[in-house]
Design a protein around this motif. Sequence first.
Motif, PDB file in Angstrom:
ATOM      1  N   VAL A  12      -3.408  -2.715   9.850  1.00  0.00           N
ATOM      2  CA  VAL A  12      -3.459  -3.663  11.315  1.00  0.00           C
ATOM      3  C   VAL A  12      -2.783  -2.650  11.759  1.00  0.00           C
ATOM      4  O   VAL A  12      -1.750  -2.234  12.281  1.00  0.00           O
ATOM      5  N   LYS A  69      -8.387 -14.036  12.924  1.00  0.00           N
ATOM      6  CA  LYS A  69      -6.863 -14.485  12.601  1.00  0.00           C
ATOM      7  C   LYS A  69      -7.107 -15.681  11.812  1.00  0.00           C
ATOM      8  O   LYS A  69      -5.961 -15.536  11.013  1.00  0.00           O
ATOM      9  N   VAL A  84       1.027 -12.383  11.516  1.00  0.00           N
ATOM     10  CA  VAL A  84       1.129 -10.663  10.881  1.00  0.00           C
ATOM     11  C   VAL A  84       1.560  -9.906  12.212  1.00  0.00           C
ATOM     12  O   VAL A  84       1.936 -10.320  13.508  1.00  0.00           O
ATOM     13  N   ASP A 125       1.895  -5.067   1.815  1.00  0.00           N
ATOM     14  CA  ASP A 125       2.762  -3.994   2.512  1.00  0.00           C
ATOM     15  C   ASP A 125       1.662  -2.729   1.596  1.00  0.00           C
ATOM     16  O   ASP A 125       0.815  -2.964   1.424  1.00  0.00           O
ATOM     17  N   HIS A 158      -7.495 -13.706   3.696  1.00  0.00           N
ATOM     18  CA  HIS A 158      -6.456 -12.069   3.025  1.00  0.00           C
ATOM     19  C   HIS A 158      -5.420 -12.513   3.386  1.00  0.00           C
ATOM     20  O   HIS A 158      -3.853 -13.356   3.847  1.00  0.00           O
ATOM     21  N   ASP A 159      -4.465 -11.647   2.025  1.00  0.00           N
ATOM     22  CA  ASP A 159      -3.119 -11.922   1.449  1.00  0.00           C
ATOM     23  C   ASP A 159      -2.498 -11.026   2.906  1.00  0.00           C
ATOM     24  O   ASP A 159      -3.216  -9.947   3.493  1.00  0.00           O
ATOM     25  N   LEU A 160      -1.125 -11.262   2.745  1.00  0.00           N
ATOM     26  CA  LEU A 160      -0.794 -10.108   3.620  1.00  0.00           C
ATOM     27  C   LEU A 160       0.673  -9.119   3.353  1.00  0.00           C
ATOM     28  O   LEU A 160       1.568  -9.779   2.333  1.00  0.00           O
ATOM     29  N   VAL A 195      -6.068 -15.093   8.418  1.00  0.00           N
ATOM     30  CA  VAL A 195      -4.679 -14.302   7.805  1.00  0.00           C
ATOM     31  C   VAL A 195      -4.106 -15.104   8.527  1.00  0.00           C
ATOM     32  O   VAL A 195      -3.680 -15.599   9.144  1.00  0.00           O
ATOM     33  N   ASP A 223       1.114  -3.739   9.303  1.00  0.00           N
ATOM     34  CA  ASP A 223       0.931  -4.949   8.291  1.00  0.00           C
ATOM     35  C   ASP A 223       0.028  -4.140   7.507  1.00  0.00           C
ATOM     36  O   ASP A 223      -1.248  -3.506   8.174  1.00  0.00           O
ATOM     37  N   TYR A 224      -0.306  -4.691   6.148  1.00  0.00           N
ATOM     38  CA  TYR A 224      -1.513  -5.016   5.693  1.00  0.00           C
ATOM     39  C   TYR A 224      -2.531  -5.980   5.544  1.00  0.00           C
ATOM     40  O   TYR A 224      -1.135  -7.225   5.267  1.00  0.00           O
ATOM     41  N   VAL A 225      -3.638  -6.100   4.978  1.00  0.00           N
ATOM     42  CA  VAL A 225      -4.497  -7.727   4.589  1.00  0.00           C
ATOM     43  C   VAL A 225      -4.798  -6.531   3.171  1.00  0.00           C
ATOM     44  O   VAL A 225      -5.459  -5.689   3.758  1.00  0.00           O
TER      45      VAL A 225
END
Length: 178
Positions: free
Chosen positions: A122, A144, A151, A169, A165-167, A147, A155-157
């Motif tokens: 992100v 959004k 967020v 690292d 979508h999972d949050l 997610v 961060d990464y999704v």
Amino acid sequence: MDSEHKHKVLASFNIRSLGMIVVISDVEFGFKKGMVLKSITSKHYWEVRSRILHSSYEKRFDGENEIISIANIRDVDSLKNRTKTIDSYEYIIKPIGHHEKPISGDFLVFTVTVAVRVIYKVTDIYDDYLLLDINNGDTGVLHKKYVADKVQIGDYVRHCEQKYHDLVDEFGNFICRE
């Protein structure tokens, strides 16, 4: 993933009561509300809000959100003939993360970002969308609503089966913020 089919921008302008309008050619199937268009040149994104119809003679597409515009009665015949020649249509669009309108002559493509088996970083957060780095500087947007609420930039999704979508690292470990 960007579609291969390009839609040429014939004109774009702002109307105070409606918002940003774009006239697009080569529309074959229409654009549903919420679809995202991306400029080939500027890489800017816009969300489709609705289609503007000027007469009952214009071609209609299933699933489009429509607004009827009052046209001067003298122009109805020209609208009737116009739709047969260039398949151009007007849409109300909302810029994503900027305030620019599409430039005449540019091409727009339908775009969708799905993080399948990969994770995307992100890089910015807009009103309704996240800007993602999907491939060394190439960008994508993700609504959004798919997610977690907490967020943050950096961060990464990652996609999971429920389209949510999972949050995570950068190593794919889950992030859970309270």
